[in-house]
Design an enzyme around this catalytic site. Structure first.
Site, PDB file in Angstrom:
ATOM      1  N   GLU A 181      -0.842   0.276  10.324  1.00 11.84           N
ATOM      2  CA  GLU A 181      -1.428  -1.072  10.384  1.00 11.84           C
ATOM      3  C   GLU A 181      -1.025  -1.803  11.662  1.00 11.84           C
ATOM      4  OE1 GLU A 181      -0.526  -2.938   6.593  1.00 11.84           O
ATOM      5  OE2 GLU A 181      -2.276  -1.989   5.699  1.00 11.84           O
ATOM      6  N   GLU A 375      -4.874   4.216   2.624  1.00 11.57           N
ATOM      7  CA  GLU A 375      -4.294   3.302   1.631  1.00 11.57           C
ATOM      8  C   GLU A 375      -5.407   2.562   0.908  1.00 11.57           C
ATOM      9  OE1 GLU A 375      -1.218   0.494   2.742  1.00 11.57           O
ATOM     10  OE2 GLU A 375      -0.412   1.877   4.225  1.00 11.57           O
TER      11      GLU A 375
HETATM   12  C1  BG6 Z   1       0.038  -2.178   3.454  1.00 10.22           C
HETATM   13  C2  BG6 Z   1       1.259  -1.462   3.933  1.00 10.22           C
HETATM   14  O1  BG6 Z   1      -0.096  -3.341   4.179  1.00 10.22           O
HETATM   15  O2  BG6 Z   1      -0.006  -2.642   2.144  1.00 10.22           O
HETATM   16  C3  BG6 Z   1       2.155  -0.913   2.849  1.00 10.22           C
HETATM   17  O3  BG6 Z   1       0.947  -0.453   4.859  1.00 10.22           O
HETATM   18  C4  BG6 Z   1       2.197  -1.872   1.690  1.00 10.22           C
HETATM   19  O4  BG6 Z   1       3.413  -0.614   3.381  1.00 10.22           O
HETATM   20  C5  BG6 Z   1       0.796  -2.036   1.150  1.00 10.22           C
HETATM   21  O5  BG6 Z   1       3.090  -1.519   0.684  1.00 10.22           O
HETATM   22  C6  BG6 Z   1       0.700  -2.878  -0.095  1.00 10.22           C
HETATM   23  O6  BG6 Z   1       1.356  -4.088   0.093  1.00 10.22           O
HETATM   24  P1  BG6 Z   1       2.439  -4.616  -0.918  1.00 10.22           P
HETATM   25  O7  BG6 Z   1       2.969  -5.838  -0.315  1.00 10.22           O
HETATM   26  O8  BG6 Z   1       1.713  -4.856  -2.194  1.00 10.22           O
HETATM   27  O9  BG6 Z   1       3.466  -3.539  -1.036  1.00 10.22           O
END
Ligand code: BG6
Length: 476
Positions: A181, A375
């Site tokens: 990211e 993701e």
């Molecule tokens: C992304 C990141 O922004 O979102 C992850 O690459 C992160 O590291 C994921 O865990 C989800 O966000 P969160 O804050 O719910 O863990």
């Protein structure tokens, strides 16, 4: 109906070192930026790089220090991933496990060995490792001694780190991502790039100079990866999610476009190999002067990424109307207003499966390179029912709708090579440091304060995802 997913589609799951491993100083690992992020009140000012004092405080709870203890339990976890049928597993290497200070002469053999063991275990089950070089952790020594990515020297340290791991794992890992990211640098400068601002420093100037250094480092990694690893696929990684204009008012449309470009800026350089015109104009109008060394431009041009990795959780919405702008929502750190057509998660993240298809098409139209969804997922609170099971229908519903829209994008002609949902096993939340914000198909017995047995158990979604993979996306 037959499936439209390619037969070698990389169904999988994704995590980051600091959110799973724990063992934060074990076997020679150095302290990293995220190890200094506690839960509670101090976390947010620190995440935004706004406090000077970054020495750990014994009274605070630091979730990365033990996380879910993947460091010691990776065999058990990978066996569960194999049982689910994962074809790929995205993880990151913690730079400080390999070079504890970042500027060491020699790598730390114990750290290298740990990842050898993990990759061997994955390969044993036919699971393809997908590896991020930098996922929100930087050796603290580089921050203290050099100012992290503000300093050009860090580019050389990163190149050495990249070459070290490429050489070591060249027969085991083909898919790589450079910076997780990367566009988060503008939103979470400490988390993404270890930036801490001094009083009087021009934040924008500092952030864009650091961005230039990361972009050069990313191109150097692409170059080295292609030279060292036969058949290497090296991607970038964008926190994606299209911005909608709240109204069809051209001012709103312009603002939405500008907001998207703040993020596309990074990928435009990584994928198209040069600074876009709109960025040059922005720099000029904001008195940002980048120090670009001789040879940087050629390097960026000649070493573009092979594929576009991206995360997608939410779309965003913006407006130029001050009254509408008051309806602000959380949405993965990005500034967004509430979209009246859409629901949100318990953490206020907008849920928009169609936005996933739109975003994938947008990226395809812009870059014309294979996409890899690295993701996607729903952070939610899970509770055991009377039957002692976690019936996480809400998670299944979120993922099902997103996978359906991914299928639509494939039908639109978008090339997508894989889908690694976020946190196949419950992990520490990056934004809040909580454990109760869970994404997993596998439950981990641990709470926000670090209590619990760390035992793993399967949720209902475990069986569902297994069947999705088994049927290559047909049975969802
Ligand atoms: C992304 C990141 O922004 O979102 C992850 O690459 C992160 O590291 C994921 O865990 C989800 O966000 P969160 O804050 O719910 O863990």
């Amino acid at each position: 109906m037959t499936t439209i997913f390619p037969k070698d589609f990389l169904w999988g799951g994704a995590v980051a070192a600091n959110q799973v491993e724990g063992a934060y100083l074990k076997d020679g690992k150095g302290l990293t930026t995220v190890d200094l992020l506690s839960t509670g009140e101090k976390r947010f000012p620190m995440m935004f790089g706004e406090i000077e004092n970054y020495t750990p405080d014994k009274k605070e709870f630091y979730p990365s220090h033990e996380a879910i203890d993947f460091y010691h339990r990776y065999k058990e976890d990978i066996a569960l991933f194999a049982e689910m049928g994962l074809k790929s597993f995205r993880l990151s290497i913690s730079w400080a496990r390999i070079f504890p200070n970042g500027d060491d002469n020699q790598p730390n053999e114990a750290g290298l060995q740990f990842f050898d063991n993990v990759f061997d275990e994955l390969i044993k089950y036919g699971i393809e490792p997908v590896v991020t070089l930098a996922h929100f952790d930087i050796p603290v020594h580089l921050v203290k001694e050099y100012g992290s990515w503000k300093n050009r020297k860090v580019v050389d340290f990163f190149e050495k780190y990249a070459k070290t791991v490429f050489t070591r794992y060249k027969d085991k890992v083909k898919y790589w991502l450079t910076f997780n990211e990367i566009n988060m640098l503008l939103h979470l400068p400490y988390v993404e790039a270890g930036l801490i601002f001094k009083e009087g420093e021009d934040k924008q100037q500092v952030m864009y100079q650091a961005a230039h250094h990361q972009l050069v480092a990313s191109a150097l990694a692409v170059k080295a990866g292609h030279e060292i690893i036969p058949g290497a696929q090296i991607g970038c990684m964008l926190a994606a999610g299209m911005t909608y204009p709240y109204a069809c008012n051209p001012d709103d449309v312009q603002k939405a476009m500008d907001q998207d470009r703040e993020s596309f800026f990074f990928i435009d350089v990584q994928s198209r190999g040069k600074y876009p015109g709109y960025a040059k104009r922005f720099f000029e109008e904001n008195n940002i002067e980048l120090k670009i060394a001789a040879g940087d431009e050629e390097l960026l041009k000649e070493n573009t990424v092979d594929y576009i990795g991206f995360s997608y959780y939410s779309s965003r919405t913006t407006s130029t109307d001050p009254d509408i702008l008051k309806n602000h929502t959380a949405g993965n750190v990005f500034d967004s207003i509430t979209n009246p057509y859409l629901e949100a998660s318990e953490w206020g993240w907008t849920i928009d499966p169609k936005g996933f298809r739109i975003t994938a098409n947008q990226l395809n139209d812009r870059y014309q390179k294979p996409l890899f969804v690295v993701e996607n997922g729903l952070g939610a609170i899970d509770q055991f029912g009377q039957d002692k099971e976690i019936n996480d229908e809400y998670r299944i519903a979120y993922l099902r709708e997103h996978i359906k829209q991914m299928e639509e994008a494939l039908k639109d002609g978008v090339e997508i090579i894989g889908y690694t949902s976020w946190g196949p096993i419950d992990i520490v939340s990056a934004s809040t440091g909580e454990m109760k914000k869970r994404y997993g198909y596998i439950y981990v017995d641990r709470d926000n304060q670090g209590n619990g047995t760390l035992n793993r158990s399967k949720k209902k979604s475990f069986h569902w995802y297994k069947q999705v993979i088994e049927s290559n996306g047909e049975n969802i």
